[in-house]
Scaffold this active site. Sequence first.
Site, PDB file in Angstrom:
ATOM      1  N   ALA A  79     -15.008  35.995  63.507  1.00  0.00           N
ATOM      2  CA  ALA A  79     -14.938  34.821  64.380  1.00  0.00           C
ATOM      3  C   ALA A  79     -13.966  33.833  63.757  1.00  0.00           C
ATOM      4  O   ALA A  79     -13.694  33.893  62.559  1.00  0.00           O
ATOM      5  CB  ALA A  79     -16.324  34.205  64.502  1.00  0.00           C
ATOM      6  N   GLU A  89     -18.064  43.601  64.546  1.00  0.00           N
ATOM      7  CA  GLU A  89     -19.037  43.579  65.651  1.00  0.00           C
ATOM      8  C   GLU A  89     -18.373  43.962  66.973  1.00  0.00           C
ATOM      9  O   GLU A  89     -18.984  44.617  67.812  1.00  0.00           O
ATOM     10  CB  GLU A  89     -19.687  42.193  65.742  1.00  0.00           C
ATOM     11  CG  GLU A  89     -20.595  41.918  64.548  1.00  0.00           C
ATOM     12  CD  GLU A  89     -21.148  40.510  64.544  1.00  0.00           C
ATOM     13  OE1 GLU A  89     -20.355  39.572  64.337  1.00  0.00           O
ATOM     14  OE2 GLU A  89     -22.359  40.341  64.757  1.00  0.00           O
ATOM     15  N   GLU A 145     -20.611  37.711  56.704  1.00  0.00           N
ATOM     16  CA  GLU A 145     -21.119  36.401  57.150  1.00  0.00           C
ATOM     17  C   GLU A 145     -22.011  35.748  56.113  1.00  0.00           C
ATOM     18  O   GLU A 145     -22.033  34.528  55.975  1.00  0.00           O
ATOM     19  CB  GLU A 145     -21.889  36.560  58.470  1.00  0.00           C
ATOM     20  CG  GLU A 145     -21.017  36.738  59.703  1.00  0.00           C
ATOM     21  CD  GLU A 145     -20.624  38.181  59.977  1.00  0.00           C
ATOM     22  OE1 GLU A 145     -20.759  39.030  59.054  1.00  0.00           O
ATOM     23  OE2 GLU A 145     -20.180  38.464  61.106  1.00  0.00           O
TER      24      GLU A 145
HETATM   25  C1  3H9 Z   1     -18.212  35.631  61.995  1.00  0.00           C
HETATM   26  O1  3H9 Z   1     -17.495  36.543  62.281  1.00  0.00           O
HETATM   27  C2  3H9 Z   1     -19.430  35.239  62.788  1.00  0.00           C
HETATM   28  C3  3H9 Z   1     -19.835  36.274  63.811  1.00  0.00           C
HETATM   29  O2  3H9 Z   1     -20.710  37.209  63.251  1.00  0.00           O
HETATM   30  C4  3H9 Z   1     -20.616  35.653  64.936  1.00  0.00           C
HETATM   31  C5  3H9 Z   1     -19.896  34.847  65.914  1.00  0.00           C
HETATM   32  C6  3H9 Z   1     -20.726  34.438  67.071  1.00  0.00           C
HETATM   33  N1  3H9 Z   1     -11.304  32.104  60.746  1.00  0.00           N
HETATM   34  O3  3H9 Z   1      -7.969  34.684  52.895  1.00  0.00           O
HETATM   35  P1  3H9 Z   1      -6.532  34.534  53.210  1.00  0.00           P
HETATM   36  C7  3H9 Z   1      -7.400  31.966  57.378  1.00  0.00           C
HETATM   37  S1  3H9 Z   1     -17.922  34.652  60.648  1.00  0.00           S
HETATM   38  C8  3H9 Z   1     -10.319  31.201  60.607  1.00  0.00           C
HETATM   39  O4  3H9 Z   1      -5.728  33.637  52.354  1.00  0.00           O
HETATM   40  P2  3H9 Z   1      -6.114  37.288  52.542  1.00  0.00           P
HETATM   41  C9  3H9 Z   1      -7.502  31.406  55.970  1.00  0.00           C
HETATM   42  O5  3H9 Z   1      -8.130  30.161  55.940  1.00  0.00           O
HETATM   43  C10 3H9 Z   1     -16.392  35.294  59.981  1.00  0.00           C
HETATM   44  N2  3H9 Z   1      -9.364  31.281  59.656  1.00  0.00           N
HETATM   45  O6  3H9 Z   1      -5.812  35.945  53.334  1.00  0.00           O
HETATM   46  C11 3H9 Z   1      -6.049  31.353  55.561  1.00  0.00           C
HETATM   47  O7  3H9 Z   1      -5.493  30.192  56.135  1.00  0.00           O
HETATM   48  P3  3H9 Z   1      -4.323  29.409  55.397  1.00  0.00           P
HETATM   49  C12 3H9 Z   1     -16.587  36.550  59.229  1.00  0.00           C
HETATM   50  C13 3H9 Z   1      -9.410  32.315  58.821  1.00  0.00           C
HETATM   51  O8  3H9 Z   1      -5.114  38.263  52.998  1.00  0.00           O
HETATM   52  C14 3H9 Z   1      -5.429  32.554  56.266  1.00  0.00           C
HETATM   53  O9  3H9 Z   1      -6.356  32.907  57.312  1.00  0.00           O
HETATM   54  N3  3H9 Z   1     -15.358  36.928  58.592  1.00  0.00           N
HETATM   55  C15 3H9 Z   1     -10.407  33.289  58.906  1.00  0.00           C
HETATM   56  O10 3H9 Z   1      -6.266  37.035  51.087  1.00  0.00           O
HETATM   57  C16 3H9 Z   1      -5.246  33.758  55.364  1.00  0.00           C
HETATM   58  O11 3H9 Z   1      -6.483  34.036  54.716  1.00  0.00           O
HETATM   59  C17 3H9 Z   1     -15.045  36.548  57.356  1.00  0.00           C
HETATM   60  O12 3H9 Z   1     -15.832  35.924  56.678  1.00  0.00           O
HETATM   61  C18 3H9 Z   1     -11.391  33.170  59.925  1.00  0.00           C
HETATM   62  N4  3H9 Z   1     -12.382  34.081  60.096  1.00  0.00           N
HETATM   63  O13 3H9 Z   1      -7.558  37.758  53.045  1.00  0.00           O
HETATM   64  C19 3H9 Z   1     -13.698  36.957  56.834  1.00  0.00           C
HETATM   65  N5  3H9 Z   1     -10.205  34.207  57.935  1.00  0.00           N
HETATM   66  O14 3H9 Z   1      -3.203  30.384  55.263  1.00  0.00           O
HETATM   67  C20 3H9 Z   1     -12.986  35.766  56.247  1.00  0.00           C
HETATM   68  C21 3H9 Z   1      -9.104  33.823  57.279  1.00  0.00           C
HETATM   69  O15 3H9 Z   1      -4.051  28.230  56.278  1.00  0.00           O
HETATM   70  N6  3H9 Z   1     -11.647  36.089  55.824  1.00  0.00           N
HETATM   71  N7  3H9 Z   1      -8.618  32.678  57.801  1.00  0.00           N
HETATM   72  O16 3H9 Z   1      -4.911  28.994  54.045  1.00  0.00           O
HETATM   73  C22 3H9 Z   1     -11.364  36.771  54.703  1.00  0.00           C
HETATM   74  O17 3H9 Z   1     -12.244  37.277  54.017  1.00  0.00           O
HETATM   75  C23 3H9 Z   1      -9.919  36.893  54.311  1.00  0.00           C
HETATM   76  O18 3H9 Z   1      -9.213  35.873  54.951  1.00  0.00           O
HETATM   77  C24 3H9 Z   1      -9.264  38.255  54.644  1.00  0.00           C
HETATM   78  C25 3H9 Z   1      -7.753  38.156  54.362  1.00  0.00           C
HETATM   79  C26 3H9 Z   1      -9.899  39.341  53.787  1.00  0.00           C
HETATM   80  C27 3H9 Z   1      -9.441  38.595  56.099  1.00  0.00           C
END
Ligand code: 3H9
Length: 692
Positions: free
Chosen positions: A66, A108, A128
Site C-alpha cells: 500500500a 495481497e 506490515e
Molecule cells: C500495506 O501494504 C498495508 C496493506 O496490507 C493493507 C492496505 C489496506 N509507500 O526503501 P527505498 C518509498 S503496508 C510509499 O529507499 P529500496 C520510500 O520512502 C506496506 N512510499 O528503496 C523511498 O522514498 P524516497 C507494506 C514507499 O530499493 C522510495 O520509495 N510494504 C513505500 O532500498 C524508495 O524506497 C512495505 O512495508 C510504500 N509502501 O527498497 C514495503 N515503499 O526515495 C516498504 C517505499 O523519497 N518498502 N517507498 O526516500 C520497502 O521495504 C522498500 O522500500 C523496498 C525497496 C524493499 C520495496
Amino acid sequence: MAAINEVGDLTIEGEIGVLTLNSPPVNALSAPVRTAIADGIKQALDNPAVKAIVLICDGKTFIAGADITEFGKAPKGPSLFDAQAMIENASKPIVAAIHGTALGGGLEVALTCHYRVAVPSAKCGLPEVNLGLLPGAGGTQRLPRIVGPEKALDMMTSGAHVGAKACKEMGLVDELAEEGKLREGAIAFARKIVAEKRPLKKVRDLNDKVEAARGHPEIFATFRKANARKFRGFLAPEYNIQCIEAAVNLPFDEGIKVEQKLFRELVTGTQSAAQRYVFFAERQVWKLPDVPAETPTIPVNKVGVIGAGTMGGGISMNFLNAGIPVTIVETKQDALDRGIATIRKNYENTAKKGRMTQDDVEKRMSLLKGSLALEDLADSDLVIEAVFENMDIKKDVFGKLDRIVKQGAILATNTSALNIDEIATAVKRPEAVIGLHFFSPANVMKLLEVVRADKTSKPVIATSMQLAKKIGKIAALVGVCPGFVGNRILAQRQREAQKLILEGAMPWDVDRVLYDFGFPMGPFAMSDLAGLDIGWSKEKSKGETIRDQLCEMDRRGQKTGAGFYDYDENRNAKPSPVVEKIILDFAASKGVNRRAISDQEILERCLYPMVNEGAKILEEGKAQRASDIDIVWINGYGWPVYRGGPMFYGDTVGLDKVLASMTAFAAARGDDFKPSALLERLVVEGKGFREL
Ligand code: 3H9
C-alpha cells in the site's frame, strides 16, 4: 499499447492481455495504481480476444505494498478491496508476474490472482508488522491457506522477504521464470493455463492447511511463548497471530472481518504511527540538505584502524565484512596479538553458529594486517583512531597521521566525547578530519554518528555516509557538541535517574518504569552490565557518590556479581538490601528527606529532559532534523521503535504537556529543567517537531 491512465497500460499479445503498472519508485498501491488495476482488468475482461491476463510491473519491483503516505488521509479512487475482488472473481485467469519485491498489499494483490510466476531473484513478504500493522487486504486469511499457519506465523510476525525459490517450495509461487525474462515467461505460462483449461484457482477456497490446524491451539500457544521476549511491548505481532488463528478457526469471510477490525485498530493507533514515521525517518536520515547527492566521494579501498581494543577490533570487523582490507595498529605486540585473536574468535563463533563458513572466516582474516608502526597506514584511504579518550593522546596521534598518511585520505576519530574541532587543530588538513562514532559492540550495533567538525569537507562527509551504508550501518550526521547527539541526550536521563534514587526511588523502581516503557533495560541495570567502574579510579575515589561507594565495596556490576543489584550465578538480578541501605544512608548524610515518587514522575523526569535536550540540539543545529535524533536513539540506545524516538514521543504526548511539566519541574528543582526556546516557540505556534 493502450494507456489505462498515467501509471497503467494494457497490451494485447495474441490471446493474452498484459496489464503493466509503472509507478516509480516502488509501484505502491496509490489511488492511480488501484484505478489502473481495476480499469485495466475490466478492459481486459471486456475484450473477447483476451483469454488470460498477466499483471506485471515496470521499474525495479512488483508492487511493494500500500502507499504508506496515504494512511490517515481521505480515501480516493477504487478501494484495494474492489480492485482485488475484480481480480479474484474474474472470469478469465489472471497471472501475477513478480520481480523485485511483492510486499504487503502487493503480495495481497498477487494472492488474489489465480496464479503467480516469479523470477528467481524476486522476493515475497508481508512486512506490515514492521510498520506496526497487519496485512489488511486479505493477506492474513489467504497466506495461511497457501503456506499453512506455521509458515504464515513466521512470515507475518517477522515481515521477512522470502526468496522466490522458497516461495515456490511452499506453493506461494506456481512457476519460476528465467531471470530477466519475466514478461515472456509469464505470458507463456498464461498461454499454458489457457491451453490446459486450468481452473481459476482462488486462494480463499483452499482450506486443507487451515483445517488441518483446527483444534490445535498449541500451535499458537507455543509460538507466542517462544517469541514473547522478541514481541514484548509491540501490538502488531499479537494482532497478526490473532488473524491467523481466525484463518484457522473461522470461515474466510468471518476471518476477513477479524482482520479488518484489528487492522483498523492498528492503523489508527500510536504504535503504527510511530513505526511508519520511523520507516520514513530511516530513509530521510541519509539525505543531507547541504551535501548534495552529486558531491564527489573518495574511493575507500584501504582502511587503517588505530587501537586493537574492543572498539578498534569491532570497527575493523565492519570493513572486513564488507571486503575492505584493514591494517590495525597497536603500540605493543601482545595487545596487537590479543586484538587480532579476538577478531578471529568472534568470527569463529559466528561460524560455529552456522552463520558463516570457515572459508568466510579465512577470507576476512586474510584482509586483516597487524602492525606496530603508524607508517604502515601511509597509503590508507581512511584512518580511524580508536585510542584512549584523552585529548593530548588523540592530538598526538593526529599530528603523526598528518605527517604519515597520504593527502586526500580521511582522518577519523572514534571519540565519543572529545571536541573534534580541537582534535582537528593537530593537523594541517582539518578538512580531512571527521568523527565516526561507533557504538559498542561496533561490529553489531547499527548506529554510526558521523560527526562533522567546523572544517570537515563535503566530500569527506559524503564519503563517510556512503561508507556507513556499505558496512550496513544507519548513519546520522551530527555536529560537534559535548556527547554529540546520543550521549548528550543520555546524560539528561542518567542525571535524573541518579537524583531520583536520592530523593526517594530505588534503582529497581526507575529501571522497572523504563523497562515497562519499552527500553531493553533501565539505566541502573545498564550500568551494571557495562561495569560501574568505567571511568572510576580507586585511587581518586572518595566515596562521594553512590557509585563510588559501590565500587569501593567491589560491587562493580555484573562482572563482580553485584552492583546496583545482586546477581545469582546465572546473572539474574535481584534488588539488593545492601544497596538500599547505602542509598538511604547516603540520602540521610546529605540531609535529603526522602519521599514517595510515583511512576509517572519517574517517567517524566527521565524522558522529558531528553525531549528538551533534543530541542536544544535542533536549536543549535547539531542535528539536521528531529527524526535524525530519533534514529540515533532507536538504533543506538534501545528506544522502543513503537514509540518513535524521543522527539516523536514528545509530539505524541503533546509538546504543551511536556513544556508544562518541564516548567513545573524547573520551578521546584531548578535549571536542569529549563525549557528550551524551541520547545516554547513550538507550543506557542501549536506545532510539533514533525512540522519543523
Ligand atoms: C500495506 O501494504 C498495508 C496493506 O496490507 C493493507 C492496505 C489496506 N509507500 O526503501 P527505498 C518509498 S503496508 C510509499 O529507499 P529500496 C520510500 O520512502 C506496506 N512510499 O528503496 C523511498 O522514498 P524516497 C507494506 C514507499 O530499493 C522510495 O520509495 N510494504 C513505500 O532500498 C524508495 O524506497 C512495505 O512495508 C510504500 N509502501 O527498497 C514495503 N515503499 O526515495 C516498504 C517505499 O523519497 N518498502 N517507498 O526516500 C520497502 O521495504 C522498500 O522500500 C523496498 C525497496 C524493499 C520495496
